[in-house]
Design a protein around this motif. Structure first.
Motif, PDB file in Angstrom:
ATOM      1  N   SER A 470       0.805  -1.222   0.000  1.00 64.10           N
ATOM      2  CA  SER A 470       0.000   0.000   0.000  1.00 64.10           C
ATOM      3  C   SER A 470       0.838   1.272   0.000  1.00 64.10           C
ATOM      4  CB  SER A 470      -0.928   0.008   1.225  1.00 64.10           C
ATOM      5  OG  SER A 470      -1.776  -1.118   1.210  1.00 64.10           O
ATOM      6  N   PHE A 471       1.928   1.268   0.759  1.00 62.56           N
ATOM      7  CA  PHE A 471       2.714   2.504   0.938  1.00 62.56           C
ATOM      8  C   PHE A 471       4.088   2.460   0.292  1.00 62.56           C
ATOM      9  CE2 PHE A 471       0.013   1.953   4.764  1.00 62.56           C
ATOM     10  CZ  PHE A 471      -0.859   3.010   4.537  1.00 62.56           C
ATOM     11  N   ASP A 477      10.459  -0.319   5.061  1.00 63.09           N
ATOM     12  CA  ASP A 477      11.791  -0.335   5.686  1.00 63.09           C
ATOM     13  C   ASP A 477      11.836   0.580   6.907  1.00 63.09           C
ATOM     14  OD1 ASP A 477      12.628  -2.094   3.778  1.00 63.09           O
ATOM     15  OD2 ASP A 477      13.738  -0.630   2.584  1.00 63.09           O
ATOM     16  N   ALA A 478      11.217   1.746   6.792  1.00 59.49           N
ATOM     17  CA  ALA A 478      11.187   2.673   7.930  1.00 59.49           C
ATOM     18  C   ALA A 478      10.434   2.060   9.111  1.00 59.49           C
ATOM     19  CB  ALA A 478      10.545   3.993   7.512  1.00 59.49           C
ATOM     20  N   GLN A 531       2.049   1.162  19.153  1.00 57.90           N
ATOM     21  CA  GLN A 531       2.042   2.615  19.020  1.00 57.90           C
ATOM     22  C   GLN A 531       2.156   2.979  17.535  1.00 57.90           C
ATOM     23  OE1 GLN A 531       1.398   4.311  21.862  1.00 57.90           O
ATOM     24  NE2 GLN A 531       1.341   2.198  22.640  1.00 57.90           N
ATOM     25  N   PRO A 532       1.379   3.935  17.060  1.00 58.08           N
ATOM     26  CA  PRO A 532       1.398   4.279  15.621  1.00 58.08           C
ATOM     27  C   PRO A 532       2.794   4.693  15.150  1.00 58.08           C
ATOM     28  CG  PRO A 532      -0.456   5.316  16.730  1.00 58.08           C
ATOM     29  CD  PRO A 532       0.400   4.744  17.815  1.00 58.08           C
ATOM     30  N   VAL A 533       3.101   4.314  13.941  1.00 55.40           N
ATOM     31  CA  VAL A 533       4.363   4.689  13.309  1.00 55.40           C
ATOM     32  C   VAL A 533       4.067   5.728  12.242  1.00 55.40           C
ATOM     33  CG1 VAL A 533       6.347   3.895  11.975  1.00 55.40           C
ATOM     34  CG2 VAL A 533       5.353   2.418  13.734  1.00 55.40           C
ATOM     35  N   GLY A 537       4.620  10.873   5.796  1.00 56.73           N
ATOM     36  CA  GLY A 537       3.280  11.446   5.787  1.00 56.73           C
ATOM     37  C   GLY A 537       2.173  10.483   6.113  1.00 56.73           C
ATOM     38  N   HIS A 538       2.503   9.228   6.417  1.00 58.80           N
ATOM     39  CA  HIS A 538       1.495   8.216   6.733  1.00 58.80           C
ATOM     40  C   HIS A 538       1.562   7.864   8.217  1.00 58.80           C
ATOM     41  CE1 HIS A 538       0.868   7.616   2.442  1.00 58.80           C
ATOM     42  NE2 HIS A 538       2.184   7.459   2.298  1.00 58.80           N
ATOM     43  N   THR A 539       0.421   7.571   8.792  1.00 60.55           N
ATOM     44  CA  THR A 539       0.347   7.052  10.160  1.00 60.55           C
ATOM     45  C   THR A 539      -0.105   5.600  10.069  1.00 60.55           C
ATOM     46  OG1 THR A 539      -0.168   9.231  11.077  1.00 60.55           O
ATOM     47  CG2 THR A 539      -0.691   7.304  12.430  1.00 60.55           C
TER      48      THR A 539
END
Length: 849
Positions: A470-471, A477-478, A531-533, A537-539
């Motif tokens: 999707s991203f 990798d991040a 916890q959100p990453v 620009g994406h959460t």
């Protein structure tokens, strides 16, 4: 810097040494292996040449005239040992009689010009009163073009001086001496040779006097032979010098007719013989000495310019020479260590006996080398490779020791970097599988010794593939880097977090108390990962499935623990993900059964073990059968009849769902065509798995099934789950568009269990949707759902959504008349389930028209 001193003695106050723990003893000694062994051998040969030259006295001074080097021959010539000479002014060790000023001027010229002084004779008086004649050559040793030391090589020619004096005093007996002399003598008139004695004929390899008479000495010069220029002027100048000074000494390289060369020392003297003014030249072959001088000069230059630090130590373990590289490496000036015993030991890393062993090895093998920790004067530690070698004289007695020190800081840094890259994951910098297995092995060994426990945690990020798809992989990798950081923060320093590849991580919890502590860590990990990453620009929200195995409870060896932790992780995923699970025997049995099913699935198609059952879809208003849904069944030869929930998940995981799905598609289309030929034209619905929908060949498979069966596309309904359709990628939308363009119907299956939105669904050209049976099951229940919404209100809402999208609605799992009445009251179009199947007694479910 520190080397090793044998036996008791004063210790140097500045430096210390340690021997690396990886230096090993083999067969009673240390196995020498280190960097640049060939280079060390070259240095050894050069330095040994300086120290052991049997006929040439070699010494050096610095710019202050202080002796910095003094070899054994110097001790014989000057009557002063190296220990007494090093560190003292050269002029205090001998006098040059009435030529002291001339001698000092010669040294000053060499320092100023950076060029060697021509060799000449010096008459000296030693401190003990003895007089010597020395034939001396002074040359500078340069570094970056600047003189650093001035070396002198001297040959004792005292006996030769006596011989020359006797020759001059011989007078009338000259002719007899001329013939019998073992030295080559030639008589010169003007500048040409008029006679030569037998020794001269032998030296110049002449058969008779006719081969040399009439020639000049310079005719035998290689330069003259090469250029063909006349030597008259040069010969005349040399002869004139002899008549002015009485005698003149010089060295010359001669070339013979057969191409060989030799060096000779020439003493040219003017005499009166039979009332004629002549000159004679006495020539002595000094080729061996010149070769020795060349080797010594080269040794001096190598010694001073070597990038490796070099120390020369006498038999009493006192430093008698160091080069500039020693000061650069240790920070100690030469004057601070010259004449001192080798610095002692201060580190205490090993017992003194260990260092004594090194000298014992040198005593037996004449050599030791190994890694040493060199502590500079400023306190900085550097790894150094030290080679200690005994230097023996012609009598095979140890005369000196030499230590060569190589700074291996950069090599160690490069080795460490290479080792790190080989043992760590390139993306997260966590230990990779190689280092992980080594640490797990060490942890298990320690646990057995201390009777403690070790836990192994297998972690797998849930639905991570969807993040990449999707991203993009850069976001994936991040995410992996952030997860690695969070995992490291959840464990202790003695624990290990490793990335095995992809989104799989493994954690070693060393020396833990038991299950409760492992569960606490697993809970911390789940909370941290949840916890959100935020990236690009994406959460992104994450969850993780964890499997845990403990030693010794679940296994005693590496392979068993890893396998059981993997089984437990698989169990956590099977039970809904976002959980952790401990290994137990039931899990293992389940995994074994899954593996067996996978193996048996691979033969089920070829063995014709699959078949289809058909469940009718009935119009609520008319009671007529409008379609059927093809349901896959597996008639297993040992297990009996297996339903889809018992094998579909396994088929999807092992990659068998695509060929199985293609078989179902072909069978269902063929059956629908047969019904149509019998007068019952109904739509056949076929479920598509996510693997089929994502497979690039789906449209082609549908085309083939329709072509082979002859079924019109309008009579084929493909059911796609809500989670698959909500991926929303370009490939999926293109597939849906291609199927609708062919006239195939498309249905969203299990609607209400996913996260679809009205605006998203409007993008797809769908035909109908199916209400999941979980909503139908709760129609008669008065209690609200867990999220607070009553099923009675959700079903009408779903039907309203379908109406807004102009879709038909089918309810699944209808089993009672009460459920059917509820659906009819709220406008549902069709239903299927057990209640619908009772209306058909035909085992082939031949629909009613």
């Amino acid at each position: 810097m520190s080397l090793i001193k044998r036996g008791p003695g004063p210790r140097h106050r500045h430096e210390r040494m340690t021997v690396s723990a990886d230096t090993t003893a083999q067969e009673g000694g240390f196995e020498p292996e280190g960097p640049g062994r060939e280079a060390l051998d070259v240095l050894y040969r050069f330095v040994a040449a300086l120290e052991l030259a049997p006929t040439v006295a070699v010494h050096s001074i610095d710019r202050n005239g202080i002796v910095r080097y003094w070899n054994h021959t110097c001790a014989d010539v000057f009557g002063i040992s190296a220990a007494e000479a090093v560190g003292k002014p050269l002029t205090s060790l001998a006098s040059h009689l009435d030529r002291e000023a001339d001698f000092l001027s010669t040294l000053d010229t060499v320092w100023r010009t950076g060029r060697s002084a021509p060799p000449r004779d010096w008459h000296i008086r030693r401190l003990d009163g003895a007089e010597r004649w020395l034939y001396s050559t002074h040359f500078p040793v340069l570094r970056d073009g600047v003189p650093q030391q001035l070396f002198c090589m001297e040959v004792d020619i005292s006996k030769r001086k006596v011989d020359e004096a006797e020759l001059l005093a011989a007078g009338a007996n000259f002719r007899q001496l001329f013939q019998r002399s073992t030295d080559a003598i030639v008589l010169i008139e003007g500048n040409r040779i008029m006679d030569a004695n037998p020794a001269a004929l032998a030296l110049f390899r002449c058969a008779g006097k006719q081969d040399i008479a009439g020639k000049t000495l310079l005719d035998f010069s290689p330069e003259v032979q090469a250029t063909g220029e006349t030597s008259t002027v040069a010969d005349a100048a040399v002869t004139a010098r002899a008549f002015i000074d009485g005698n003149y000494r010089y060295e010359w390289e001669f070339a013979l007719a057969d191409g060989t060369h030799f060096w000779a020392e020439v003493l040219l003297t003017s005499v009166t013989l039979d009332h004629e003014f002549l000159s004679y030249a006495v020539l002595r072959d000094i080729s061996p000495r010149k070769a020795a001088e060349h080797a010594l000069a080269m040794a001096a230059r190598v010694f001073e310019n070597s990038r490796d630090a070099i120390l020369i130590i006498d038999r009493q373990y006192r430093v008698i020479a160091v080069n500039q590289a020693f000061t650069a490496l240790t920070g100690i000036e030469a004057g601070d260590v010259m004449g001192e015993q080798v610095p002692g030991l201060h580190s205490g890393t090993h017992e003194p006996l260990f260092y004594q062993q090194i000298w014992d090895v040198v005593a037996v093998h004449d050599h030791w080398e190994g890694e040493v920790c060199c502590v500079r004067r400023d306190g900085e530690e550097r790894p150094v490779w030290v080679a200690v070698t005994a230097i023996r004289d012609s009598a095979e007695q140890v005369s000196n020791y030499m230590a060569i020190m190589t700074d291996i800081t950069e090599r160690k840094r490069a080795e460490e970097q290479t080792r790190h890259l080989a043992e760590h994951d390139f993306l997260t910098d966590l230990p990779n599988r190689v280092l992980f297995l080594d640490r797990l092995h060490q942890a298990l060994v320690s646990a057995r010794r201390q009777h403690s426990k070790v836990a192994v945690m297998f972690l797998d990020l849930d639905r991570f593939k969807g993040i990449n798809d999707s991203f993009g992989h850069h976001v994936g990798d991040a995410v992996l880097k952030e997860v690695a950081t969070r995992l490291t923060g959840c464990v202790r320093g003695v624990d290990t977090v490793s990335r095995q590849g992809g989104d799989e991580f493994v954690v070693i919890l060393a020396d833990i108390g038991g299950v409760d502590q492992a569960a606490h860590v697993a809970s911390s990990v789940m909370h941290a990962v949840a916890q959100p990453v935020r990236s690009n620009g994406h959460t992104i929200s994450l969850s993780v499935s964890i499997g845990i195995a403990l030693c010794p409870d679940d296994g005693l060896d590496v392979d068993t623990l890893l396998r059981h932790a993997d089984v437990a992780m698989y169990h956590a995923k099977q039970n809904g993900r976002n959980a952790f699970s401990f290994f137990n025997a039931d899990m293992n049995a389940h995994v074994i059964e899954r593996v067996q099913i996978e193996n048996e699935l691979r033969h089920a198609l070829s063995n014709h073990e699959f078949f289809l059952e058909y469940q009718p879809e009935i119009n609520i208003a008319s009671g007529r059968t409008t379609g059927v849904e093809a349901l896959l069944r597996w008639r297993h030869p040992q297990r009996g009849l297996l339903m889809p929930h018992q094998f579909i998940a396994v088929a999807e995981e092992c990659g068998l769902m695509v060929p199985i799905g293609e078989w179902v598609l072909c069978q269902a289309c063929s059956k629908a065509r047969a019904w149509r030929d019998e007068g019952s034209p109904v739509v056949v619905a076929v479920n598509l798995s996510g693997a089929q929908f994502l497979h690039g060949g789906l449209v082609h498979s549908v085309d083939e099934a329709l072509r082979q069966s002859g079924l019109a596309p309008a009579f084929l309904d493909l059911e796609i789950t809500e989670s698959v359709i909500m991926r929303g990628d370009e490939a999926g939308m293109a597939t849906v568009a291609a199927l609708r363009a062919r006239g195939v119907q498309l249905t969203i299956d299990d609607f209400g269990t996913g996260y679809s939105s009205l605006s998203f669904l409007r993008r797809y050209p769908l035909t109908k949707l199916k209400i999941d049976r979980s909503f139908v099951d709760e129609i008669a229940e008065p209690a609200p759902r867990a999220d607070g919404a009553a099923s009675a209100s959700l079903i009408p809402a779903i039907i309203a959504v379908a109406r807004s999208l102009q879709l038909r609605v089918t309810a699944e799992g209808v089993e009672t008349a009460e459920q059917l009445q509820f659906l009819a009251r709220h406008g549902c179009d069709d239903y299927q389930g057990y209640y619908a199947s009772m209306a058909s007694a035909d085992p082939d479910l031949k629909p009613r028209a």
